[in-house]
Scaffold this motif. Sequence first.
Motif, PDB file in Angstrom:
ATOM      1  N   GLN A 133      27.016 -22.192  76.276  1.00  0.00           N
ATOM      2  CA  GLN A 133      26.574 -23.526  76.694  1.00  0.00           C
ATOM      3  C   GLN A 133      25.297 -23.446  77.530  1.00  0.00           C
ATOM      4  N   SER A 134      25.148 -22.387  78.317  1.00  0.00           N
ATOM      5  CA  SER A 134      23.919 -22.250  79.105  1.00  0.00           C
ATOM      6  C   SER A 134      22.738 -21.903  78.227  1.00  0.00           C
ATOM      7  N   VAL A 166      10.937 -31.038  80.676  1.00  0.00           N
ATOM      8  CA  VAL A 166      12.293 -31.579  80.533  1.00  0.00           C
ATOM      9  C   VAL A 166      12.390 -32.497  79.318  1.00  0.00           C
ATOM     10  N   ILE A 170      14.730 -31.813  75.973  1.00  0.00           N
ATOM     11  CA  ILE A 170      15.764 -32.737  75.500  1.00  0.00           C
ATOM     12  C   ILE A 170      15.477 -33.181  74.069  1.00  0.00           C
ATOM     13  N   CYS A 173      16.476 -30.397  71.792  1.00  0.00           N
ATOM     14  CA  CYS A 173      17.942 -30.312  71.746  1.00  0.00           C
ATOM     15  C   CYS A 173      18.534 -31.399  70.851  1.00  0.00           C
ATOM     16  N   CYS A 384      25.237 -32.936  75.214  1.00  0.00           N
ATOM     17  CA  CYS A 384      25.229 -33.539  76.552  1.00  0.00           C
ATOM     18  C   CYS A 384      25.103 -32.478  77.640  1.00  0.00           C
ATOM     19  N   ILE A 385      25.842 -31.389  77.494  1.00  0.00           N
ATOM     20  CA  ILE A 385      25.756 -30.310  78.483  1.00  0.00           C
ATOM     21  C   ILE A 385      24.350 -29.723  78.493  1.00  0.00           C
ATOM     22  N   CYS A 387      21.545 -31.186  77.644  1.00  0.00           N
ATOM     23  CA  CYS A 387      20.586 -32.125  78.241  1.00  0.00           C
ATOM     24  C   CYS A 387      20.720 -32.159  79.763  1.00  0.00           C
ATOM     25  N   CYS A 388      21.948 -32.060  80.254  1.00  0.00           N
ATOM     26  CA  CYS A 388      22.149 -32.032  81.711  1.00  0.00           C
ATOM     27  C   CYS A 388      21.506 -30.788  82.323  1.00  0.00           C
ATOM     28  N   LEU A 389      21.686 -29.649  81.669  1.00  0.00           N
ATOM     29  CA  LEU A 389      21.073 -28.412  82.171  1.00  0.00           C
ATOM     30  C   LEU A 389      19.556 -28.465  82.047  1.00  0.00           C
ATOM     31  N   ILE A 391      17.628 -30.820  82.658  1.00  0.00           N
ATOM     32  CA  ILE A 391      17.017 -31.596  83.735  1.00  0.00           C
ATOM     33  C   ILE A 391      16.736 -30.736  84.969  1.00  0.00           C
ATOM     34  N   ILE A 392      17.400 -29.610  85.077  1.00  0.00           N
ATOM     35  CA  ILE A 392      17.304 -28.775  86.286  1.00  0.00           C
ATOM     36  C   ILE A 392      15.869 -28.420  86.662  1.00  0.00           C
TER      37      ILE A 392
END
Length: 526
Positions: A133-134, A166, A170, A173, A384-385, A387-389, A391-392
């Motif tokens: 996932q990472s 970012v 996304i 992804c 979703c995971i 895209c959340c990562l 943003i970091i």
Amino acid sequence: MESVSTGPHPIPAPVAGTEVDSSDMRRMGRVQELNRVYSIATLVGYAVIVAMTWPLAMITGASSLANGGPAGNIWVFLGVCVTMLTVVLSMAEMASIEPTAGGQYYWVSVFAPEKWRKQASYAVGWMCALGWQSYVPGAANVGATTLQGLGAVASGTYIPQAYQTVLLTILLCAFAPLFNTFLARRLPGIEGAVCSFYMLAFLAFLVVLLVMGPRSSAKEVFTHFENDSGWNSIGTACFVAINGPVITLLGSDSAVHLAEEMRDASRNLPRAMLSYAVVNYAIGFIMLLVFMFVIGDVQSVLATSTREPWIQVIWNATESKGATITMIAIVAFFFLFAAVNTNTTSSRQLYAFARDGGLPFSSWICKVSPNRHVPLNAVLLTLCIGCCLAIIPLGSNAAFLNIQTIGNVGLIVSYIICIASRIHNRNFGSVYGNLTKPPPFYLGKVGGNIINGIAIAVLIVYLVASTFPSVPNPTPNTMNWSSLALGGTVMIAGLSYIRLRKNYLRRLMAVTAAEEMSDHFDGKQR
């Protein structure tokens, strides 16, 4: 035999496999929910694109120059290639015995000591999920920074911004669900075409760099070590540089999680794994070798205005803005498909783990689309995971890079535990696992112990190297936080296990019972 899937009434896929595939699925208590559309050639193409070894050899090779220099990069990469092959061989044997999309966590549930197999299996499932996932935003992020480097070359004045990285990440992804749903049955053919282009591009890059680039002497390339990061010795610098080739070559299980989408998986999956390993190692090493010969002045390359040293090397070689832009665009195109394939592997691992009740909301995650026969919810959750990562980097690019390192650590830990479990099973259980005859790919008892032992030893070295910062006396921004994050993940997994252990234990026990009941049937089929 009834499936132990958490999904409601699994619907068999229309594209089934061979009789041996059916036997293996019955033995493991599974219903064939996914289409078996991959052959050896198409799965090799898929895994080659996931790995992206020759582009990453340039990218990580350039960024690792401060730790080891040209000679350090070459010899460390070669050493990782040779030793990583033992890991692939170890995993290929386990894949031949238990060809399931679950991969490592399922192997541990079969091979580990009975007292610990449930807990160890659960921990490995989380480590593998953490790793893959990472990685989901990782390939997309490299593609995004590649596009930004293209912009810097094209304009001469463009300065990449974090928010642009970012957004591009996304966007890349977001392509993955399109390919993994609407084009799922055609994806193997697409992979074959992209892989063919990938190999042609590899040859084209070699020709351009060799013909047009500056040429260093063999003595300088093979014997010139550097320690510009400030470590107390060249040896330590080279040890830290192990991270570069490990990032490039890690992911031996990428094809394993598509085991239930390949025909005659117990026989063909190990062949595909060994084939793509040899291809990846060869093209990665050749590209790195050529790259080091034409890299020129290291300090000027590292200080490039493009922020991507490998782009500066290509620009220096071609001395043409148009040619450089074209070559950068080709690399970005490949990272788009690497992002698609990483989503595929990650979602299949997530689907399999949820199918055995290993995650919160498992019954939702493991649902398979009845029309397209893909784990759609797992694909979307993986997006979703990712895209959340992604943003970091808005807050800290160093934190994002640490997450990629954490992914390496998670996968390495999962490899160590499943190979150690196989050693236990080979010596204190059934040498053939749950089979009554040798699997199609079998290392032998003595040879297997030697290969498994070497694999664990080198993985421990990789694990230690993966926790080192890139420079001594690191600041919070340059610190490697993978150890802390790994410990945090273990704590989260432990808390989840307390809540989910009854459901997870029930399913694993059902699977074990299914395998024991069909041992005699499997022996006849083999």
